[in-house]
Design a protein around this motif. Structure first.
Motif, PDB file in Angstrom:
ATOM      1  N   LEU A  57      -3.125   4.778  -2.978  1.00 54.57           N
ATOM      2  CA  LEU A  57      -4.261   5.523  -2.444  1.00 54.57           C
ATOM      3  C   LEU A  57      -3.993   7.004  -2.662  1.00 54.57           C
ATOM      4  O   LEU A  57      -3.131   7.588  -1.988  1.00 54.57           O
ATOM      5  N   LYS A  84      -7.315   2.438   5.406  1.00 47.79           N
ATOM      6  CA  LYS A  84      -6.380   2.259   4.291  1.00 47.79           C
ATOM      7  C   LYS A  84      -6.383   0.813   3.803  1.00 47.79           C
ATOM      8  O   LYS A  84      -6.368   0.564   2.589  1.00 47.79           O
ATOM      9  N   ILE A  92       0.837  -1.195   0.000  1.00 41.38           N
ATOM     10  CA  ILE A  92       0.000   0.000   0.000  1.00 41.38           C
ATOM     11  C   ILE A  92       0.873   1.246   0.000  1.00 41.38           C
ATOM     12  O   ILE A  92       1.790   1.379   0.821  1.00 41.38           O
ATOM     13  N   ALA A 143      -9.737   0.210   1.936  1.00 41.61           N
ATOM     14  CA  ALA A 143      -9.750   0.826   0.601  1.00 41.61           C
ATOM     15  C   ALA A 143      -8.839   0.081  -0.359  1.00 41.61           C
ATOM     16  O   ALA A 143      -9.175  -0.117  -1.533  1.00 41.61           O
ATOM     17  N   SER A 144      -7.671  -0.348   0.120  1.00 42.64           N
ATOM     18  CA  SER A 144      -6.725  -1.068  -0.733  1.00 42.64           C
ATOM     19  C   SER A 144      -7.286  -2.422  -1.159  1.00 42.64           C
ATOM     20  O   SER A 144      -7.160  -2.824  -2.314  1.00 42.64           O
ATOM     21  N   VAL A 162      -0.855  -1.147  -4.527  1.00 37.85           N
ATOM     22  CA  VAL A 162      -2.079  -0.355  -4.499  1.00 37.85           C
ATOM     23  C   VAL A 162      -1.720   1.067  -4.084  1.00 37.85           C
ATOM     24  O   VAL A 162      -1.056   1.276  -3.064  1.00 37.85           O
ATOM     25  N   GLN A 177      -8.445   4.855  -5.409  1.00 41.55           N
ATOM     26  CA  GLN A 177      -7.573   3.699  -5.276  1.00 41.55           C
ATOM     27  C   GLN A 177      -7.223   3.154  -6.657  1.00 41.55           C
ATOM     28  O   GLN A 177      -8.108   2.948  -7.488  1.00 41.55           O
ATOM     29  N   ALA A 201      -9.755  -2.382  -4.092  1.00 41.24           N
ATOM     30  CA  ALA A 201      -9.173  -2.259  -5.439  1.00 41.24           C
ATOM     31  C   ALA A 201      -8.372  -3.500  -5.807  1.00 41.24           C
ATOM     32  O   ALA A 201      -8.423  -3.971  -6.941  1.00 41.24           O
ATOM     33  N   HIS A 202      -7.626  -4.043  -4.833  1.00 39.95           N
ATOM     34  CA  HIS A 202      -6.765  -5.188  -5.113  1.00 39.95           C
ATOM     35  C   HIS A 202      -7.567  -6.426  -5.483  1.00 39.95           C
ATOM     36  O   HIS A 202      -7.153  -7.218  -6.342  1.00 39.95           O
TER      37      HIS A 202
END
Length: 532
Positions: free
Chosen positions: A88, A203, A20, A206-207, A86, A67, A210-211
């Motif tokens: 942010l 965090k 991240i 959110a990561s 990833v 993201q 997307a991942h």
């Protein structure tokens, strides 16, 4: 106690191994890594977060976090800590004009396949956010090539069942559970993403959002490749990428060439504005294979084939630039309704009491709750500590249904929806707004607010699946096998162990005291700070 699927363990979506990078300044090393990654990535997963707004708000919400999960070639990961970093992007701290060109070039680059989950709404909000800060009046109006995760899931579902998938769209969490066998927690979805600093949990959340898009795509890509290999091995010629599409993507001139040039120009602009010793070291390393700002990695044949068959694009129309207004907006309000509203008493978030189970009110002294869909995870936690916690009968209950349910069974309605508090005049002392976001914190909040008595003996005494109680007498292995016939499979590895089984009186689910049971007991001993 354990069932085939442990209901009480919170699984991580590989968040501990995520690479991240929080990008809050264009002069930071993280921003340098971002520009390098997008120039090398062949596939990216996109997601966005914003502060939740009221439905009646006349403007789009402001996106505060973007993201970008990047899938990189295997030989270009030394400086990015993994093949799927990833990023942010903190749109609260970053000057939006400094990242607009880079993002717009990424969105339309023919050399990067973009993934998203219902990303059109995110793009609408993102475009509005950048336009409000003086960027291009057109904002972001296009993402191509694009592939929606819902389309991927529909394809995989149809291949597996041989039937056309239903029109009902599953949530991203449900898709992850089915395709990746991981639990994608959504409990921070409605947190205030405009507040800074973001917590570590925010965090990671959110990561992971997307991942997981990249991981789902990997399942899809492997399925497509295996099917093509199967066709080839059976003596049929496998279809090659569309030569027209391939030639366009490789053509140095024309619209595609212009897009590639714009993408490279955007990266060169960023390169010129982020001069630092760290940037020099990193960018020099990347120039060994591909000079940053000069080339982007072209898509391989496998990705080209997928784009040709399944690729799509997002195009925003002029009508997408303005929030949809309510059909009732502008109509004259009934004076009767206004008077009625003025007469309603004021209600507060804090618990007013007493509870409906209070003996002074004729109750039986046993706490009972109804958790709406916003705190459904809290219901399972309450059951794990032995508290009666029901959930609504339907997946999308009407407000009237919730009220009737709570009144009929004398339960306190737990919610995070402030709008429900207005119905406190109907649910006198039977509605409470949960303030915390995380389930463990919510559990402690409810225990403290309602002065619940929790003991180790009560832990895991209710069915986490349906809220039912267990039968008083444990079952032997032979009795459990007989009771499980037709609806539950007991793992054969348990047959040689001397275990006792417990069965729910309502749904007949079987549980046993295995490793997961003991781990869950220890977890709630720690959470509730119980003394051994």
């Amino acid at each position: 106690m354990e069932a085939n699927e442990e209901q009480t363990e919170e699984q991580s979506s590989s968040s501990s191994s995520l690479s991240i990078h929080f990008v809050s300044s264009v002069d930071s090393p993280e921003f340098t890594l971002l520009t390098s990654a997008v120039s090398l990535a062949s596939v990216v997963g996109l997601d966005a977060e914003w502060k939740p707004v009221r439905e009646s708000q006349s403007t789009f919400p402001t996106v505060t976090l973007l993201q970008i999960a990047c899938r990189l070639p295997g030989n270009r990961t030394d400086y990015l800590s993994g093949d799927s970093p990833v990023f942010l992007l903190d749109l609260v701290a970053l000057p939006l004009s400094s990242v607009y060109a880079l993002l717009n070039a990424l969105f339309v680059s023919p050399n990067v396949l973009k993934l998203g989950f219902r990303f059109k709404q995110d793009l609408v909000y993102l475009s509005s956010t950048f336009r409000s800060q003086g960027c291009d009046p057109a904002g972001f109006d296009k993402v191509e090539p694009f592939l929606d995760i819902t389309s991927i899931y529909s394809y995989l579902q149809q291949k597996q069942s041989g039937r056309k998938p239903s029109k009902q769209t599953k949530s991203l969490a449900a898709i992850c559970e089915e395709l990746l066998a991981i639990s994608l927690s959504k409990e921070l979805q409605c947190s205030d993403w405009s507040q800074r600093p973001l917590t570590k949990e925010q965090k990671i959340y959110a990561s992971a959002d997307a991942h997981c898009l990249l991981e789902i795509f990997d399942v899809f890509q492997n399925k497509v490749i295996n099917e093509e290999n199967s066709i080839y091995n059976n003596g049929h010629s496998s279809s090659s990428p569309d030569p027209g599409l391939k030639s366009i993507l490789e053509e140095p001139s024309g619209e595609s060439g212009i897009l590639k040039t714009k993408f490279s120009e955007a990266l060169e602009i960023i390169q010129a504005t982020t001069a630092s010793e760290y940037y020099h070291d990193i960018s020099s390393a990347f120039r060994v294979v591909s000079p940053l700002g000069k080339n982007t990695v072209c898509l391989d044949n496998s990705l080209l084939q997928i784009i040709r068959k399944h690729g799509d694009k997002i195009l925003l129309k002029e009508s997408d630039r303005e929030p949809k207004t309510s059909k009732n907006r502008g109509k004259k309000k009934s004076s009767v309704g206004m008077v009625h509203k003025e007469k309603l008493p004021e209600f507060f978030d804090d618990w007013q009491g007493p509870s409906p189970w209070d003996p002074s009110l004729g109750g039986d002294g046993r706490p009972k709750f109804l958790c709406d869909v916003m705190v459904e995870g809290l219901a399972k936690h309450l059951r794990c500590v032995g508290i009666d916690a029901a959930i609504p009968y339907s997946r999308k209950p009407e407000t009237r249904e919730l009220i009737d349910h709570a009144l009929k069974e004398k339960r306190v309605l737990l919610t995070r929806d402030a709008k429900l508090l207005r119905h406190g005049y109907l649910l006198n002392n039977q509605i409470y707004r949960v303030k915390n976001l995380l389930k463990n914190d919510q559990l402690l909040e409810v225990i403290e607010t309602f002065e619940l008595k929790i003991s180790e003996e009560k832990l895991m005494s209710r069915c986490t699946k349906c809220n039912g109680m267990f039968i008083q007498k444990p079952l032997s292995m032979e009795e459990a096998v007989e009771a499980a016939k037709g609806f539950q499979v007991i793992p054969s590895c348990l047959f040689d162990k001397k275990l006792e089984f417990w069965q729910c009186l309502d749904c007949h689910q079987l549980y046993w005291e295995g490793t997961q049971y003991h781990n869950a007991v220890q977890k709630f001993i720690d959470v509730c700070k119980l003394e051994k």
